[in-house]
Motif scaffolding. Structure first.
Motif, PDB file in Angstrom:
ATOM      1  N   THR A  11       0.848  -1.193   0.000  1.00 54.01           N
ATOM      2  CA  THR A  11       0.000   0.000   0.000  1.00 54.01           C
ATOM      3  C   THR A  11       0.888   1.249   0.000  1.00 54.01           C
ATOM      4  O   THR A  11       1.846   1.336   0.779  1.00 54.01           O
ATOM      5  N   LEU A  12       0.557   2.187  -0.844  1.00 52.39           N
ATOM      6  CA  LEU A  12       1.320   3.440  -0.916  1.00 52.39           C
ATOM      7  C   LEU A  12       0.930   4.304   0.274  1.00 52.39           C
ATOM      8  O   LEU A  12      -0.248   4.566   0.503  1.00 52.39           O
ATOM      9  N   GLU A  13       1.951   4.723   1.040  1.00 55.30           N
ATOM     10  CA  GLU A  13       1.654   5.492   2.263  1.00 55.30           C
ATOM     11  C   GLU A  13       1.122   6.882   1.932  1.00 55.30           C
ATOM     12  O   GLU A  13       0.073   7.291   2.398  1.00 55.30           O
ATOM     13  N   LYS A  14       1.904   7.589   1.115  1.00 54.71           N
ATOM     14  CA  LYS A  14       1.502   8.969   0.794  1.00 54.71           C
ATOM     15  C   LYS A  14       0.980   9.035  -0.633  1.00 54.71           C
ATOM     16  O   LYS A  14       1.723   8.829  -1.577  1.00 54.71           O
ATOM     17  N   LEU A  15      -0.306   9.367  -0.745  1.00 56.65           N
ATOM     18  CA  LEU A  15      -0.903   9.403  -2.086  1.00 56.65           C
ATOM     19  C   LEU A  15      -0.621  10.706  -2.822  1.00 56.65           C
ATOM     20  O   LEU A  15      -0.755  10.794  -4.032  1.00 56.65           O
ATOM     21  N   ASP A  16      -0.277  11.754  -2.089  1.00 57.37           N
ATOM     22  CA  ASP A  16      -0.117  13.070  -2.721  1.00 57.37           C
ATOM     23  C   ASP A  16       1.316  13.270  -3.195  1.00 57.37           C
ATOM     24  O   ASP A  16       2.240  13.280  -2.396  1.00 57.37           O
ATOM     25  N   PHE A  17       1.477  13.422  -4.485  1.00 51.45           N
ATOM     26  CA  PHE A  17       2.808  13.677  -5.062  1.00 51.45           C
ATOM     27  C   PHE A  17       2.928  15.178  -5.343  1.00 51.45           C
ATOM     28  O   PHE A  17       2.683  15.641  -6.448  1.00 51.45           O
ATOM     29  N   TYR A  18       3.308  15.909  -4.282  1.00 53.27           N
ATOM     30  CA  TYR A  18       3.330  17.370  -4.428  1.00 53.27           C
ATOM     31  C   TYR A  18       4.375  17.841  -5.443  1.00 53.27           C
ATOM     32  O   TYR A  18       4.242  18.900  -6.034  1.00 53.27           O
ATOM     33  N   GLN A  19       5.418  17.025  -5.664  1.00 57.59           N
ATOM     34  CA  GLN A  19       6.482  17.459  -6.592  1.00 57.59           C
ATOM     35  C   GLN A  19       5.973  17.641  -8.018  1.00 57.59           C
ATOM     36  O   GLN A  19       6.538  18.399  -8.791  1.00 57.59           O
ATOM     37  N   VAL A  20       4.937  16.888  -8.381  1.00 59.57           N
ATOM     38  CA  VAL A  20       4.465  16.997  -9.769  1.00 59.57           C
ATOM     39  C   VAL A  20       3.277  17.953  -9.891  1.00 59.57           C
ATOM     40  O   VAL A  20       2.704  18.118 -10.954  1.00 59.57           O
ATOM     41  N   ARG A  21       2.883  18.581  -8.788  1.00 59.98           N
ATOM     42  CA  ARG A  21       1.765  19.533  -8.846  1.00 59.98           C
ATOM     43  C   ARG A  21       2.276  20.948  -9.082  1.00 59.98           C
ATOM     44  O   ARG A  21       3.468  21.213  -8.929  1.00 59.98           O
ATOM     45  N   GLY A  22       1.365  21.843  -9.426  1.00 60.73           N
ATOM     46  CA  GLY A  22       1.722  23.254  -9.543  1.00 60.73           C
ATOM     47  C   GLY A  22       2.098  23.660 -10.951  1.00 60.73           C
ATOM     48  O   GLY A  22       2.077  22.841 -11.869  1.00 60.73           O
ATOM     49  N   LEU A  23       2.443  24.952 -11.093  1.00 63.61           N
ATOM     50  CA  LEU A  23       2.556  25.542 -12.427  1.00 63.61           C
ATOM     51  C   LEU A  23       3.990  25.736 -12.928  1.00 63.61           C
ATOM     52  O   LEU A  23       4.209  26.410 -13.928  1.00 63.61           O
ATOM     53  N   ASP A  24       4.973  25.135 -12.262  1.00 61.62           N
ATOM     54  CA  ASP A  24       6.318  25.168 -12.854  1.00 61.62           C
ATOM     55  C   ASP A  24       6.267  24.457 -14.202  1.00 61.62           C
ATOM     56  O   ASP A  24       5.586  23.433 -14.331  1.00 61.62           O
ATOM     57  N   GLY A  25       7.001  24.985 -15.171  1.00 59.87           N
ATOM     58  CA  GLY A  25       6.904  24.461 -16.534  1.00 59.87           C
ATOM     59  C   GLY A  25       7.283  23.000 -16.655  1.00 59.87           C
ATOM     60  O   GLY A  25       6.665  22.225 -17.365  1.00 59.87           O
ATOM     61  N   VAL A  26       8.366  22.622 -15.948  1.00 58.68           N
ATOM     62  CA  VAL A  26       8.807  21.226 -15.937  1.00 58.68           C
ATOM     63  C   VAL A  26       8.971  20.807 -14.479  1.00 58.68           C
ATOM     64  O   VAL A  26       9.572  21.529 -13.690  1.00 58.68           O
ATOM     65  N   LYS A  27       8.390  19.675 -14.125  1.00 60.15           N
ATOM     66  CA  LYS A  27       8.471  19.184 -12.737  1.00 60.15           C
ATOM     67  C   LYS A  27       9.011  17.761 -12.772  1.00 60.15           C
ATOM     68  O   LYS A  27       8.846  17.065 -13.768  1.00 60.15           O
ATOM     69  N   GLU A  28       9.648  17.348 -11.701  1.00 64.48           N
ATOM     70  CA  GLU A  28      10.150  15.975 -11.688  1.00 64.48           C
ATOM     71  C   GLU A  28      10.018  15.369 -10.308  1.00 64.48           C
ATOM     72  O   GLU A  28       9.895  16.077  -9.312  1.00 64.48           O
ATOM     73  N   ALA A  29      10.017  14.058 -10.267  1.00 65.80           N
ATOM     74  CA  ALA A  29       9.940  13.331  -9.004  1.00 65.80           C
ATOM     75  C   ALA A  29      10.581  11.973  -9.219  1.00 65.80           C
ATOM     76  O   ALA A  29      10.816  11.567 -10.366  1.00 65.80           O
ATOM     77  N   SER A  30      10.897  11.293  -8.120  1.00 61.99           N
ATOM     78  CA  SER A  30      11.310   9.908  -8.275  1.00 61.99           C
ATOM     79  C   SER A  30      10.724   9.076  -7.145  1.00 61.99           C
ATOM     80  O   SER A  30      10.386   9.588  -6.080  1.00 61.99           O
ATOM     81  N   LEU A  31      10.580   7.793  -7.414  1.00 63.34           N
ATOM     82  CA  LEU A  31       9.892   6.904  -6.498  1.00 63.34           C
ATOM     83  C   LEU A  31      10.535   5.537  -6.639  1.00 63.34           C
ATOM     84  O   LEU A  31      10.772   5.079  -7.759  1.00 63.34           O
ATOM     85  N   GLU A  32      10.842   4.916  -5.492  1.00 62.56           N
ATOM     86  CA  GLU A  32      11.439   3.594  -5.571  1.00 62.56           C
ATOM     87  C   GLU A  32      10.349   2.548  -5.703  1.00 62.56           C
ATOM     88  O   GLU A  32       9.434   2.484  -4.899  1.00 62.56           O
ATOM     89  N   ILE A  33      10.444   1.782  -6.755  1.00 57.04           N
ATOM     90  CA  ILE A  33       9.474   0.708  -6.970  1.00 57.04           C
ATOM     91  C   ILE A  33      10.248  -0.588  -7.167  1.00 57.04           C
ATOM     92  O   ILE A  33      11.019  -0.718  -8.124  1.00 57.04           O
ATOM     93  N   ASN A  34      10.057  -1.548  -6.260  1.00 59.06           N
ATOM     94  CA  ASN A  34      10.768  -2.829  -6.327  1.00 59.06           C
ATOM     95  C   ASN A  34      12.272  -2.663  -6.532  1.00 59.06           C
ATOM     96  O   ASN A  34      12.875  -3.289  -7.399  1.00 59.06           O
ATOM     97  N   GLY A  35      12.842  -1.751  -5.786  1.00 60.63           N
ATOM     98  CA  GLY A  35      14.288  -1.557  -5.868  1.00 60.63           C
ATOM     99  C   GLY A  35      14.751  -0.720  -7.037  1.00 60.63           C
ATOM    100  O   GLY A  35      15.933  -0.432  -7.179  1.00 60.63           O
ATOM    101  N   MET A  36      13.839  -0.316  -7.889  1.00 62.11           N
ATOM    102  CA  MET A  36      14.235   0.522  -9.037  1.00 62.11           C
ATOM    103  C   MET A  36      13.823   1.969  -8.758  1.00 62.11           C
ATOM    104  O   MET A  36      12.703   2.240  -8.338  1.00 62.11           O
TER     105      MET A  36
END
Lengths: 154, 588
Positions: B454-479
Motif C-alpha cells: 500500500t502506498l503510504e503517501k498518495l499526494d505527489f506534491y512534486q508533480v503539482r503546480g505551475l512550474d513548466g517542468v516538474k520531476e519526481a522519483s519513487l522507488e518501486i521494487n528496488g528501481m
C-alpha cells in the motif's frame, strides 16, 4: 520541382549561413532565380533554415519586392508613398493601367509585364517614381511612361 | 517577457529600486520593469489590449499609453522601462483622449455586430469601448471582407473581427512553440495567416485552442458542435450518452457567475440531465481505465526492456505536435487512447451490449475543456466500435451556452450523481484535469500493482503546480523510477529534446499541451489566466481529496469491466478497443 532546383536553393542557404539575418538574403537570391517565391519553395527554405514557415511567409508577403505569385518578365512597381502620391503617382498608375490594359497585381497575357504598387523606393527627390525590375525611373508623367514602356516593348 | 505579480515581487527583493511618481504618488519599484508592471505592482489600473501576461510585449495597440513628464509623446507603458525620477500621468485628459481615439480607430473597420458574435459578453474590445465611453463611430473606415476559415476541425478563424493585436501569434510561438500562424502582408492588408497562406486545417496547427483564449475579440473561436448535439438530443431514435471531462466540473460554474475554482460536479450532472441526455456519464471513469492500461504498459515496458521513457498520450494537441515535430519519439508515446476515446469505444461496445442498444443508434457526446478533442474524435483510427466512437465534442464554453439557451441555471441546480456504471470514478481520475495529474494517478497505481504494497503517501506534491517542468522519483521494487511532467509545449520541448538526444534520465513523462493542463485548456471559459488556472487546480485537488477512492485500480466499476468484458489489462480486446497508433505529419 526538380531535384537540381532544390540543390540550388540549398547552395544559396549555405552561402548566407554566417549572416546574422540570412532569411532576407536567401529570399532575395532565390527570387532572382525563380522570379517569384512559390509556396513549396518557401516551405523548403523554412525547413532547411529551421525557421517556422509562418515566419518565412510573413517576411515574403511583408516586403513588396517579394513575389509569392508568378510574375511577368518585367515587374513594374509604382511607388505609392506620400511624396510620390503628392507628386501625382495616381496619374502615373492610371497611365500604366491604360497603356498596359492591366489592373494592380495583374500580369499581361503574353507574360511580359506585371503591374504593382510598392512602398517608398527611397527616391523621393524625383517623385513620382517607379521601378521596372532593377531600374528606377523618376519625374514621371504620361509621356515619360509611354516612352519608357516603348523601351521594354521592343 | 511580461512578468507576473509574484515574479515582480521577487524582483523587488533583489533589484535596485528606483523612485517614480504615479499620478503624484511616490513609489519605489525595481529597476528594469516597465511602467505597466510598476502600475500593477502599486495597484494602479492601466487598460491594455495587445499586452498579455506571460507573453512578450510589443506595444502595438497603444491602448496602455501614459504621459511621462518631459517626453513629447505619450508612451506605451507595456514596453517603456521605468527610470529614476519618472513622473507619470496615468489618466490625464491627453491620455484618456488618446486611448479613446486609438480604440475608435481599431473599431473603424470592425464589424460592430456584437450581438452576433461568439464573444458577445467576453470581448475585451467591447468592454473597453464601453469603459472608454465610445458611443458613436467617428471613423467609418473601409471594412475587411475575408472568408471565414472553417478548414480546421477545431478552430474557426474570422479575420474580419481581428484587430491584429498578435496575442494569438505570440501564444502559438512563445507558449506552444508551434508557430502555426504569423502576420502576413502589410498595412491595411495585414492579416494573421497560417503557414504559407494555407487554410488553418492544412497547417501545423495542433488544435490546442490557446489562441482562442488569447484572442481579445471573436476572431478566433471553436468550430461548434452545438447544433449537431441539439439534433441528436431531440431525435427520439437516438440514445445520447454524455461524458464530462475531469476539468469541466471545476470551470463550468464560471459562465454562470460562480467564482473560479468552484467544484460544481453535482450541479453540472443535474444540469446536463435536464438538457436531455439519456445518460450522464463521466470521462473520469475512463481516466481510471487509462491508468490501468497505461500503468500496465509502463510496467510491461520496464519488465521487457521496451522503449522508455514512456510518454503519456491523453492530450490530443500534444499528440499532433509530436506527429509534426517529434515523429522520432512516436514509439515512446503510450499507445493508450485518451480517456475521451476510451469512453466512446466502451460506450458503443460494452455499454451498448449491456443495454441492448444498437451502437448505430447511440450518439456519444463529450464535454471537454479542449478544442483538440474535436480533432481527436474525428481521427480515422477512432472507430474501434465499428462507428465513430465519439460523435461530437463540445467545449466547456459551448456546453454552458447550450444550458443558457435552454434556460438552465447551473448555479440553481440540485446536486445529482452520475449514472452507473460509466460514471463511477476515483480521485486519481479527478486529478487528470491538472498538470501532473496523470503522472500522480499513474504512480499511485503503478506502485501498488507492481509491489503489492500500500502506498503510504498518495499526494505527489512534486508533480503539482505551475512550474513548466516538474520531476519526481519513487522507488518501486528496488528501481528508482524517475518521472517528469511538462505542460505547455514550449516547456515540453526541454524534455523531448533530451529524449531525442538519448540523454533523458526519465522513465515516464507526462505531457499536456496546455499551460496548467486541461484546466487551462483551449475550450475553457474565457478568461483563463494564471490566477484562474491556479484556482481551478486547487479545486481539482479538492475533488480528489473528498472522494472515498483515490486509486484507479480500486474502482469497482473498472474491475467489473475487466471481469465481464475486457479480460486482462493490455490484453487482446483491450488492445483493440483502447489502444491506437500515430502517424508522422509534414512540418509545413
Amino acid at each position: 520541382m526538380e531535384e537540381s532546383l532544390y540543390r540550388e536553393i540549398e547552395e544559396i542557404i549555405e552561402k548566407y549561413r554566417e549572416e546574422e539575418t540570412p532569411l532576407l538574403c536567401v529570399l532575395q537570391e532565390v527570387q532572382e532565380k525563380f522570379h517569384y517565391l512559390p509556396r513549396n519553395v518557401l516551405g523548403y527554405i523554412a525547413k532547411k533554415m529551421n525557421v517556422p514557415s509562418s515566419t518565412v511567409y510573413g517576411v515574403a508577403t511583408f516586403y513588396s519586392f517579394f513575389e509569392t505569385n508568378p510574375v511577368g518578365e518585367y515587374v513594374i512597381r509604382v511607388c505609392k508613398s506620400t511624396p510620390c502620391h503628392v507628386q501625382g503617382a495616381f496619374n502615373v498608375l492610371q497611365a500604366l493601367k491604360r497603356e498596359l490594359g492591366l489592373k494592380e497585381g495583374e500580369t499581361s497575357k503574353d507574360g511580359k509585364f506585371t503591374l504593382e504598387v510598392t512602398s517608398c523606393l527611397g527616391v523621393c527627390g524625383v517623385a513620382p517614381a517607379m521601378m521596372i525590375n532593377d531600374v528606377t525611373y523618376g519625374n514621371l508623367n504620361d509621356e515619360r511612361v509611354r516612352e519608357i514602356l516603348a523601351l521594354y516593348r521592343r | 517577457m511580461a512578468k507576473t505579480l509574484k515574479e515582480m515581487e521577487k524582483a523587488k527583493e533583489k533589484a535596485n529600486l528606483v523612485t517614480i511618481y504615479l499620478d503624484g504618488k511616490e513609489a519605489k519599484v525595481p529597476e528594469g520593469i516597465t511602467i505597466l508592471e510598476a502600475c500593477r505592482m502599486e495597484g494602479f489600473h492601466v487598460p491594455t489590449l495587445c499586452y498579455m501576461e506571460g507573453l512578450s510585449s510589443w506595444g502595438g495597440c497603444r491602448i496602455c499609453v501614459v504621459e511621462v513628464e518631459g517626453q513629447p509623446n505619450l508612451v506605451a507603458s507595456c514596453v517603456t522601462p521605468v527610470r529614476e525620477g519618472m513622473k507619470i500621468r496615468l489618466s490625464s485628459r491627453a491620455v484618456r483622449e488618446a486611448r479613446k481615439t486609438n480604440l475608435e480607430l481599431l473599431l473603424s473597420n470592425h464589424p460592430l455586430d456584437c450581438q452576433l458574435c461568439d464573444r458577445n459578453g467576453s470581448c475585451e474590445l467591447q468592454e473597453l469601448a464601453y469603459e472608454f465611453g465610445v458611443r458613436e463611430i467617428r471613423f467609418g473606415g473601409e471594412r475587411k471582407t475575408y472568408a471565414v476559415d472553417m478548414s480546421s476541425p477545431s478552430v474557426k478563424r474570422d479575420a474580419n473581427r481581428c484587430i491584429l493585436c498578435g496575442r494569438c501569434v505570440r501564444t502559438c510561438r512563445e507558449v506552444q512553440s508551434v508557430c502555426a500562424i504569423d502576420f502576413a502582408n502589410r498595412g491595411f492588408d495585414t492579416f494573421i495567416s497560417p503557414s504559407l497562406g494555407l487554410p488553418l486545417g492544412e497547417s501545423v496547427c495542433i488544435n490546442c485552442g490557446q489562441c482562442i483564449l488569447a484572442c481579445p475579440t471573436g476572431a478566433l473561436s471553436e468550430v461548434s458542435h452545438v447544433e449537431m448535439v441539439w439534433d441528436a438530443i431531440e431525435d427520439p431514435g437516438k440514445f445520447v450518452v454524455l461524458q464530462t471531462a475531469p476539468a469541466v466540473r471545476v470551470s463550468i460554474g464560471e459562465p454562470f457567475g460562480l467564482p473560479a475554482g468552484t467544484v460544481t460536479t453535482g450541479k453540472m450532472v443535474a444540469a446536463f440531465r435536464r438538457l436531455g441526455f439519456d445518460r450522464v456519464f463521466d470521462t473520469n471513469f475512463t481516466a481510471d481505465l487509462t491508468i490501468i492500461e497505461e500503468g500496465h504498459e509502463f510496467i510491461g515496458r520496464v519488465k521487457k526492456g521496451g522503449k522508455l521513457p514512456l510518454i503519456t498520450s491523453c492530450s490530443p494537441g500534444w499528440i499532433k505536435f509530436m506527429e509534426h515535430f517529434y515523429p522520432e519519439l512516436m514509439e515512446n508515446v503510450s499507445t493508450c487512447k485518451s480517456p475521451q476515446q476510451m469512453f466512446g469505444a466502451i460506450a458503443k461496445t460494452y455499454y451498448a451490449q449491456k443495454m441492448g442498444i444498437d451502437p448505430k443508434d447511440m450518439v456519444v457526446v463529450s464535454i471537454m475543456p479542449c478544442t483538440a478533442k474535436k480533432f481527436e474524435c474525428q481521427r480515422d483510427e477512432m472507430c474501434a466500435s465499428g462507428y465513430q466512437d465519439v460523435d461530437f465534442s463540445l467545449t466547456t464554453r459551448e456546453a454552458a451556452r447550450m444550458l443558457k439557451e435552454k434556460g438552465i441555471r447551473l448555479e440553481e441546480m440540485p446536486e445529482e450523481n452520475f449514472d452507473d456504471p460509466l460514471g463511477i470514478s476515483t480521485g486519481a481520475a479527478a486529478v487528470f484535469g491538472a498538470t501532473g495529474g496523470v503522472m500522480e494517478a499513474a504512480l499511485r497505481s503503478v506502485y501498488e500493482i507492481s509491489t503489492g504494497k500500500t502506498l503510504e503517501k498518495l499526494d505527489f506534491y512534486q508533480v503539482r503546480g505551475l512550474d513548466g517542468v516538474k520531476e519526481a522519483s519513487l522507488e518501486i521494487n528496488g528501481m528508482e523510477v524517475n518521472v517528469a511532467v511538462a505542460h505547455g509545449l514550449g516547456n515540453a520541448r526541454r524534455l523531448l529534446d533530451q529524449v531525442k538526444a538519448g540523454n533523458s534520465k526519465y522513465h515516464f513523462i507526462e505531457i499536456m499541451a496546455c499551460p496548467g493542463g486541461c484546466i487551462g485548456g483551449g475550450g475553457q471559459p474565457i478568461p483563463t489566466n494564471l490566477e484562474i488556472r491556479m484556482k481551478r487546480i486547487a479545486a481539482i485537488y479538492e475533488v480528489d481529496k473528498n472522494l472515498p477512492l483515490r486509486k484507479s485500480h480500486e474502482n469497482p466499476a473498472i474491475k467489473k469491466l475487466y471481469e465481464e468484458f475486457l479480460g486482462e489489462p493490455n490484453g487482446e480486446k483491450a488492445h483493440h478497443l483502447l489502444h491506437t497508433h500515430y502517424m508522422p505529419r509534414e512540418r509545413i
